[in-house]
Every structure is written in structure tokens, then in C-alpha cells.
Scaffold this active site. Structure first.
Site, PDB file in Angstrom:
ATOM      1  CG  ASP A 203      -1.856   1.166   1.252  1.00 29.30           C
ATOM      2  OD1 ASP A 203      -2.564   1.392   0.258  1.00 29.30           O
ATOM      3  OD2 ASP A 203      -1.886   1.880   2.274  1.00 29.30           O
TER       4      ASP A 203
ATOM      5  CG  ASP B 296      -1.187   8.555   2.208  1.00 28.39           C
ATOM      6  OD1 ASP B 296      -0.636   8.679   3.311  1.00 28.39           O
ATOM      7  OD2 ASP B 296      -1.533   9.527   1.516  1.00 28.39           O
TER       8      ASP B 296
END
Length: 337
Positions: free
Chosen positions: A22, A24
Site C-alpha cells: 500500500d 499512503d
């Protein structure tokens, strides 16, 4: 078998051949680097671990994302980025023939992905679209949402890039794509399909493209990243550098529980001890312990709370919950790993 975290005698980077990372909250936070992220990912890559950055953001082009990562000392090529826009386009193609008309309500990344999938991008419900592809873009206005509502009410298939209700920004959390999709749902009563996490569609697409045999999902949000990992049957590493906290992990429902837990991405380079039952309700991990007694979480007092205490607390709380004695959230403190 009691519910607990998994264990790995070797570093996770050595145990897996692909990491689905992932963005952020894991690789960066907003426009800022996360401590140890770049060094850890570089070391994992040098050891042979392939990386694909998987994001629910559908507004940006893969090259733009790759450029941001490269600027943060995480050298990345565009083909190492998989966005929710690309997953949305792939989902559309499961039902639509080449050339089918799609009303795109979103940013440049979504428009490009839909076009590259061989579909025809249109801008109005009057163009009789076969589907509506909806993704977040900062410039979306009432008129854009109205066009989507008109098309969906007219029978167009509604596909959302993701259903995240919130979006992290430098100033805090702002409405995400799920909030904007909610406006269309409120107007039409039609629930959309979604390509983004927690659907495992993006993970499956990335794994298939890479031909990976031992993938690992890495995320900071239990409700999207780790929920998607569980839904797809992939092991997941929850790092505590983003949205979901250690306390959230202890209280996680079965479908959101990670397999591994780490402070940050240095956890990729470390073995992971497995918590074990130790009698009288206690669970221990590397000598640190926790238990649930009459619905209350108890931690040992042998030193400061660290990641092994959190791991033991997860094991104790999950095992108790699965035996019908869920831990009282009021007894679970904010845990600093």
C-alpha cells in the site's frame, strides 16, 4: 486451532516472492517519507523480493505515482504500480465488450485506464453509456455526480474504483470516493460494484501479472488493506505507520485480522515470532504476555509495551473473542509498539 498471528522463522522478505505494498501510510504519508520505508524496501528488493505498489487512488496515472516514490528514494517503474483505476477497468471488461461506452466520473488516471482497456469514454448520460466508472478526483462537482446518477438510473452498470469513505490529506481526513459514491447511491438506490480494496480484485490482478507464488500484502488499514488480504486468501502484514493502530489490531474482527504485525517496514527484514498459549489464559511472545480475564485485557508489567506485547495481546483477544468472550474495548489501552 486458537486464533493467533502467524510466525516466520526467516525474514518475511525471504519467505515471500512478491510484496503488494500500500502507499499512503506505508510507503509515504501524504508527500512526506515514512521513516525506514525507503531503506527497508530497498533492502528487501536487493534480496530478491519483487514489489508492486497497490493503491485505492484512481485519480493519478501509474507514472505519476512511480515518480513520487522515486523522489522519496524508492525507485519505481510505472509497471510496478497498480491503481484502483486499472482494477476498475479490468472489472468493467469482465462484462463489457471492446468499444462499449463508459461514462467516467473521475480523474485522468481513471479515464486513461478505461480507454486503455479498449472501452469508449463518454462524458454525459445522454451518450447512453453501458456503465459508469466512478473514482475520486479533487475537481469533481455536483454536475459530475448528477450525470452519474442519471446514467445509473437509466440502467448503466455502476462500478466504483473504491469505496473508501475518507481520504488522508496533509490537513487531516477528507471525504473519499466512497462518500461521493454515496451521493449517487442516495439518488438512485443502486449499490455499485467495486474494484478497490477490500475487494481482493487488485491483489489477484497483481499476483497474476507477476506470476507470484508466495505473495504478501502490506498495509496500514485493517478495513481495506488487510480485509482485502483476508478476502483473497493472502497473508497480510499490518504496519503501524498509518491509519489503523495497535489497539485496532487487538480489537479486529476475524475478517480484518493480519497475519503479521510490525512497527514499520523494517518488519519485512525480520523473523516474526508466533504467540503461543502459556496457561491460565496467558499468551506469550518472546517472553512478553497478555491475557483476557472475564472480558478484560491484562498485559504483563515486565517492561514498556513493545511489539511483542501487542502480538501477545492480539492473540489473547482474538482467541477469547472466538471462544465467545470478546474483550471489553474499554480495557484495551492505546498501545505504543
Amino acid at each position: 486451532m486458537p486464533a493467533t498471528l502467524s510466525g516466520s522463522a526467516v525474514p518475511l522478505a525471504a519467505a515471500h516472492d512478491l510484496a503488494l505494498v500500500d502507499l499512503d501510510g506505508v510507503a509515504y504519508k501524504g508527500h512526506l517519507p515514512i521513516p525506514h520505508a525507503a531503506d527497508s524496501l530497498t533492502a528487501a528488493r536487493s534480496g530478491g523480493l519483487r514489489l508492486v505498489f497497490v493503491t485505492n487512488n484512481a485519480s493519478r496515472e501509474p507514472q505519476e505515482v512511480a515518480d513520487q516514490l522515486t523522489g522519496l528514494d524508492i525507485p519505481t517503474a510505472a509497471d510496478e504500480v497498480l491503481t484502483a483505476a486499472q482494477a476498475c477497468a479490468a472489472l468493467l471488461r469482465t462484462r463489457l465488450d471492446p468499444g462499449a461506452r463508459v461514462l467516467v466520473v473521475g480523474g485522468a488516471g481513471l479515464r486513461t485506464a478505461v480507454a486503455e482497456a479498449g472501452l469508449t469514454v463518454v462524458d454525459s448520460a445522454d451518450d447512453a453509456p453501458d456503465a459508469v466508472a466512478q473514482g475520486y478526483a479533487a475537481g469533481l462537482a455536483w454536475g459530475d455526480l448528477a450525470e452519474a446518477a442519471y446514467a445509473v438510473a437509466g440502467g448503466a452498470w455502476h462500478v466504483a474504483s473504491n469505496l473508501d469513505l475518507s481520504l488522508p490529506t496533509a490537513r487531516g481526513f477528507a471525504p473519499g470516493n466512497g462518500a461521493l459514491v454515496g451521493a449517487v447511491v442516495a439518488a438512485t438506490g443502486v449499490r455499485p460494484d467495486s474494484a478497490g480494496k477490500p475487494s481482493p480484485a487488485m491483489y489477484r490482478l497483481a499476483v497474476d501479472r507477476a506470476g507470484a507464488e508466495r505473495p504478501l500484502v502490506i498495509g496500514d488499514r485493517l478495513d481495506t488493506d488487510l480485509g482485502g488480504a483476508r478476502a483473497g486468501g493472502y497473508p497480510g502484514l499490518h504496519v503501524l505507520t498509518g491509519v489503523s493502530t495497535a489497539r485496532d489490531a487487538v480489537l479486529a474482527e476475524p475478517g480484518l485480522r493480519p497475519d503479521f504485525l510490525g512497527r514499520d517496514l523494517r518488519a519485512l527484514l525480520e523473523p516474526h515470532p508466533r504467540p503461543e498459549p502459556a496457561g491460565d489464559g496467558w499468551w506469550t511472545c518472546e517472553g512478553r504476555g497478555a491475557r483476557v480475564l472475564d472480558g478484560a485485557l491484562e498485559l504483563d508489567r515486565e517492561g514498556p509495551v513493545g511489539i511483542d506485547v501487542v502480538r501477545a495481546a492480539c492473540a489473547a483477544a482474538w482467541d477469547a473473542a472466538d471462544q465467545g468472550v470478546p474483550v471489553d474495548p474499554a480495557t484495551v489501552p492505546e498501545l505504543s509498539a
